[in-house]
Scaffold this motif. Structure first.
Motif, PDB file in Angstrom:
ATOM      1  N   SER A   1      45.244 -82.717  54.019  1.00  0.00           N
ATOM      2  CA  SER A   1      44.976 -84.121  54.161  1.00  0.00           C
ATOM      3  C   SER A   1      45.596 -85.050  53.458  1.00  0.00           C
ATOM      4  O   SER A   1      46.204 -84.774  52.350  1.00  0.00           O
TER       5      SER A   1
ATOM      6  N   ILE B   1      42.094 -86.077  69.086  1.00  0.00           N
ATOM      7  CA  ILE B   1      41.471 -84.983  68.696  1.00  0.00           C
ATOM      8  C   ILE B   1      40.344 -84.592  69.559  1.00  0.00           C
ATOM      9  O   ILE B   1      39.488 -85.520  69.508  1.00  0.00           O
TER      10      ILE B   1
ATOM     11  N   LEU C   1      46.507 -86.267  60.400  1.00  0.00           N
ATOM     12  CA  LEU C   1      47.298 -86.368  61.491  1.00  0.00           C
ATOM     13  C   LEU C   1      48.827 -86.740  60.623  1.00  0.00           C
ATOM     14  O   LEU C   1      49.784 -86.440  61.372  1.00  0.00           O
TER      15      LEU C   1
ATOM     16  N   ASP D   1      37.625 -85.282  57.309  1.00  0.00           N
ATOM     17  CA  ASP D   1      38.027 -86.391  58.301  1.00  0.00           C
ATOM     18  C   ASP D   1      39.261 -85.885  59.021  1.00  0.00           C
ATOM     19  O   ASP D   1      40.437 -85.951  58.513  1.00  0.00           O
ATOM     20  N   THR D   2      39.187 -85.550  60.311  1.00  0.00           N
ATOM     21  CA  THR D   2      40.323 -84.924  61.000  1.00  0.00           C
ATOM     22  C   THR D   2      41.508 -86.005  60.925  1.00  0.00           C
ATOM     23  O   THR D   2      42.590 -85.509  60.963  1.00  0.00           O
ATOM     24  N   HIS D   3      41.085 -87.234  61.125  1.00  0.00           N
ATOM     25  CA  HIS D   3      42.178 -88.351  61.061  1.00  0.00           C
ATOM     26  C   HIS D   3      43.151 -88.486  60.052  1.00  0.00           C
ATOM     27  O   HIS D   3      44.306 -88.838  59.802  1.00  0.00           O
ATOM     28  N   ASN D   4      42.453 -87.801  58.898  1.00  0.00           N
ATOM     29  CA  ASN D   4      43.298 -87.715  57.497  1.00  0.00           C
ATOM     30  C   ASN D   4      44.421 -86.580  57.595  1.00  0.00           C
ATOM     31  O   ASN D   4      45.328 -86.406  56.535  1.00  0.00           O
TER      32      ASN D   4
END
Length: 126
Positions: free
Chosen positions: A12, A104, A81, A76-79
């Protein structure tokens, strides 16, 4: 469509950097774990490109992403990317991650096989 599968947990942005001092100037660099993950991602992306006959593109690229975490820790998946998109650019999947369109799809826990799975295609080619 053949998926690119990268084992392990994606670092992350909250944990992938450390400070490095050079001549009294501080720089942010990848941690050893983040660098290892990026190196593995680049290697596997190159293998995926060879087996799927993908060549680097300057067109928009859609990335459908599934995360499989090693535990129930909230993430948090977006962290995750940033390092992934940068690594795929370094591997030559696309010329510039500005043209990468991440989607996602889902996340789950798979304690025995944590990984990220990615489907890659040109925009409008489905």
């Amino acid at each position: 469509m053949q998926r690119l599968i990268i084992p392990g947990t994606v670092p992350s942005v909250n944990t992938m950097y450390k400070d490095k001092w050079i001549k009294r100037r501080k720089f942010r660099v990848y941690t050893d774990d983040a660098q290892s993950w990026e190196d593995l991602c680049i290697l596997l992306a190159n293998q995926w490109m060879a087996s799927s006959k993908w060549s680097q593109t300057s067109e928009k690229v859609v990335l459908r992403i599934w995360f499989y975490w090693k535990d129930n820790k909230r993430r948090d998946t977006h962290n995750c990317l940033k390092i992934m998109l940068d690594a795929l650019q370094r591997a030559g999947v696309y010329e510039d991650d500005y043209k990468a369109l991440p989607r996602i799809i889902d996340f789950e826990v798979d304690k025995s096989n944590p990984r990220v799975e990615i489907e890659i295609e040109l925009l409008g080619q489905s």
